[in-house]
Structure formats: C-alpha cells, structure tokens
Write an enzyme that holds these catalytic residues in place. Structure first.
Site, PDB file in Angstrom:
ATOM      1  N   PRO A   6      40.288  84.873  43.692  1.00 17.52           N
ATOM      2  CA  PRO A   6      40.373  84.288  45.031  1.00 17.52           C
ATOM      3  C   PRO A   6      40.743  82.800  44.997  1.00 17.52           C
ATOM      4  O   PRO A   6      41.102  82.229  46.016  1.00 17.52           O
ATOM      5  CB  PRO A   6      38.977  84.487  45.620  1.00 17.52           C
ATOM      6  CG  PRO A   6      38.169  85.177  44.604  1.00 17.52           C
ATOM      7  CD  PRO A   6      38.969  85.422  43.377  1.00 17.52           C
TER       8      PRO A   6
ATOM      9  N   GLU B  40      30.935  87.242  38.503  1.00 16.07           N
ATOM     10  CA  GLU B  40      30.975  85.924  39.138  1.00 16.07           C
ATOM     11  C   GLU B  40      32.225  85.136  38.750  1.00 16.07           C
ATOM     12  O   GLU B  40      32.482  84.078  39.275  1.00 16.07           O
ATOM     13  CB  GLU B  40      29.725  85.116  38.763  1.00 16.07           C
ATOM     14  CG  GLU B  40      28.517  85.488  39.574  1.00 16.07           C
ATOM     15  CD  GLU B  40      28.786  85.490  41.080  1.00 16.07           C
ATOM     16  OE1 GLU B  40      29.113  84.414  41.620  1.00 16.07           O
ATOM     17  OE2 GLU B  40      28.663  86.546  41.703  1.00 16.07           O
TER      18      GLU B  40
ATOM     19  N   ARG C 122      58.601  97.529  43.954  1.00 13.92           N
ATOM     20  CA  ARG C 122      59.574  98.020  44.945  1.00 13.92           C
ATOM     21  C   ARG C 122      60.798  97.111  45.072  1.00 13.92           C
ATOM     22  O   ARG C 122      61.802  97.501  45.628  1.00 13.92           O
ATOM     23  CB  ARG C 122      58.896  98.259  46.298  1.00 13.92           C
ATOM     24  CG  ARG C 122      58.408  97.034  46.985  1.00 13.92           C
ATOM     25  CD  ARG C 122      57.613  97.375  48.221  1.00 13.92           C
ATOM     26  NE  ARG C 122      58.448  97.863  49.316  1.00 13.92           N
ATOM     27  CZ  ARG C 122      59.262  97.086  50.033  1.00 13.92           C
ATOM     28  NH1 ARG C 122      59.341  95.796  49.764  1.00 13.92           N
ATOM     29  NH2 ARG C 122      59.975  97.588  51.018  1.00 13.92           N
TER      30      ARG C 122
ATOM     31  N   ASP D 138      63.180  93.994  55.149  1.00 15.72           N
ATOM     32  CA  ASP D 138      61.714  93.972  55.233  1.00 15.72           C
ATOM     33  C   ASP D 138      61.213  92.770  56.010  1.00 15.72           C
ATOM     34  O   ASP D 138      61.790  91.695  55.916  1.00 15.72           O
ATOM     35  CB  ASP D 138      61.097  93.787  53.836  1.00 15.72           C
ATOM     36  CG  ASP D 138      61.180  95.023  53.016  1.00 15.72           C
ATOM     37  OD1 ASP D 138      61.433  96.082  53.585  1.00 15.72           O
ATOM     38  OD2 ASP D 138      60.999  94.899  51.792  1.00 15.72           O
TER      39      ASP D 138
HETATM   40  N1  ADE Z   1      39.360  88.926  43.173  1.00 13.92           N
HETATM   41  C1  ADE Z   1      38.434  88.968  44.149  1.00 13.92           C
HETATM   42  N2  ADE Z   1      38.960  88.644  45.333  1.00 13.92           N
HETATM   43  C2  ADE Z   1      40.281  88.394  45.126  1.00 13.92           C
HETATM   44  C3  ADE Z   1      41.345  88.000  45.961  1.00 13.92           C
HETATM   45  N3  ADE Z   1      41.192  87.792  47.270  1.00 13.92           N
HETATM   46  N4  ADE Z   1      42.561  87.834  45.394  1.00 13.92           N
HETATM   47  C4  ADE Z   1      42.725  88.013  44.062  1.00 13.92           C
HETATM   48  N5  ADE Z   1      41.750  88.370  43.230  1.00 13.92           N
HETATM   49  C5  ADE Z   1      40.531  88.550  43.739  1.00 13.92           C
END
Ligand code: ADE
Length: 267
Positions: free
Chosen positions: A94, A121, A159, A174
C-alpha cells in the site's frame, strides 16, 4: 513475457489465470506465469518466513533471507537462459507508487517481471532498500496481502502484450488508454424494455458515429472524472465543448441547489 511471482499462497494464483484470454495467452506462449512459494526458500524445520518486529509492536514481518534467496534464484535462472536486460523486481504494497494504465503500459514493455507479494505487517525494510526496484500500490486501501494486487497488475499488463487480445478487441479504445473514459457501448436488441439504442449508432454513418462517440468520451469524463481532462491534450474544438458543457452543467447544478433550498425551507 515471463512473470515470476513470490508468495506465501501460491494456490491463490491457480484459478484466476486458467480461463479465457489469459489461458489462451499461456497456451500460445505469449506469457508464462511462474509462481514460487517463499517458504520453499527457508532453511529451518518449520519453514519460517516471518518473525516479530524489532522494537516491538503488533503483527509479524516477512524475513529478508527467503525473499532474497527466491529472487536471486529466479534471476539466476533467467540470466542463464538469456540476456534478459533490465529486470524489474516489484513489491506490492500500500506504500507503493499508484498503479495506473500508464504504468501497466510501461511494464508491458519488459520481457520479464518479478512480483513480490507482501504480507502480515510488512516486509523487512532491507528487501525494499536492496532488492526491490519498484513498489506498486493498487489503491489507497489495505488488503490482507499482495496477492490480489499482483493479480490486478498481471491482468492489466498481460492484456496489453501484442497478440493477447484479438485485433477486434484491441486495447486502443479502453478507458484510460487515452487518459479519458470510454464511450458507452450497446449491442442487440435495438430496443430493450422501451429503452432504445441511440439512433446515431444504427445510422451506418461512420463519421457521425465517430463524432458522437468522441463527444460521449468528453461528456462522460467531464461528469465522472473531470480531473482527467486537465491532463489531456485536446484540440480546440473539444476544449470549447468542455467549456460549453461545464457552463450548462453548472447552471443545472444551480437550479438543482435552488430546488433543494426551496425544499429545505418548506420542511
Ligand atoms: N498489499 C496490501 N494492500 C495493498 C494495496 N492496496 N496495494 C498493493 N499491495 C497491497
């Protein structure tokens, strides 16, 4: 393209890529997907892939050794087979760079990709500092692991590879390829439950259809994702159309808000 995925849950990758376009791409040798279990690169009896965080705190952290060893084993194998050139090693997290169509196009230009699925974590920081070349996030939300994000990236990239989609469903139109959203599509029947397909699409006039579709692209993007229009390079006529549409929609908004004000004062 060869894609290698490092994960604690290799089984998750079996089903999603065994259908339709993806399976056909594998059968035709356009892509190969190799999924590796990070635990196979551990050396202790219990195949420990994670450990407590130094300094304390909740959750477990993925250990560096099995991830380094897995990546090194994959890269050694790739280099043995061919001179692979640059080899992106991507961590799904994230905290990564936001994934986009543009990034998918960039990744589609490589002959190999290595994707590491983070878990728990997080991943020991030394993996980020000394092994990974890129970090990607698929959005501002937290999933339980990097597996689904890796699948999203793989799908969006594969793709785009030449020959994967038939020419009839080329990615050219697209949503997001041009930086704008796609025009609406209809198929038969021409009237469904009193809802007709727009006349222009039945006219057979290809120039008129192209103009109508382009206007829909602009209208739709303006309604749903106006910020995309700021980045797009558009001809003057389309910029004027945007101005026109924005003025009429702000007038409509004004009317709407007057209506809600009136409703509010009556209540
Ligand atoms: N791992 C956990 N959440 C994620 C996300 N939003 N993007 C990429 N990897 C992740």
């Amino acid at each position: 393209m060869r894609i290698d995925v490092l994960t604690l849950f290799p089984e998750m990758f079996r089903l999603p890529f065994s259908f339709g376009i993806f399976q056909r791409a594998i059968d035709r040798g356009l892509v190969s997907l190799n999924v590796h279990n990070i635990r196979d690169y551990t050396h202790d009896k219990h195949h420990t892939a994670d450990d407590y965080p130094y300094g304390g705190g909740a959750g477990m952290v993925l250990k560096p050794e099995p991830i380094f060893e897995a990546v090194e084993s994959v890269t050694a194998e790739i280099h043995l087979k061919e001179d692979s050139g640059e080899l992106p090693v991507i961590l799904l997290t994230p905290q990564g760079h936001p994934f986009s169509q543009q990034l998918a196009q960039e990744l589609a230009g490589y002959s190999h990709l290595i994707l590491i699925c983070g878990h728990y974590e997080g991943v020991d920081e030394r993996v980020r500092e000394h092994l990974v070349t890129d970090e990607i996030s698929i959005g501002d939300y937290v999933l339980t692991g990097g597996e689904l994000p890796a699948m999203v990236v793989i799908d969006a990239v594969v793709r785009l590879l030449p020959g994967v989609l038939g020419s009839e469903d080329s990615p050219r139109d697209d949503s997001h390829t041009s930086g704008l959203l796609e025009y609406p599509q209809y198929t038969r029947p021409a009237v469904y439950r009193d809802w007709p397909v727009p006349d222009v699409l039945l006219s057979g006039d290809h120039a008129r259809i192209a103009r109508w579709r382009r206007e829909q692209v602009i209208r739709r993007t303006l309604e749903r994702r106006p910020e995309l229009l700021d980045k797009a390079e558009l001809p003057l006529a389309e910029k004027r159309l945007i101005e026109q549409l924005s003025t009429s929609s702000s007038q409509a908004d004004e009317k709407k808000s007057k209506l809600s004000e009136n409703r509010g004062s009556r209540e």
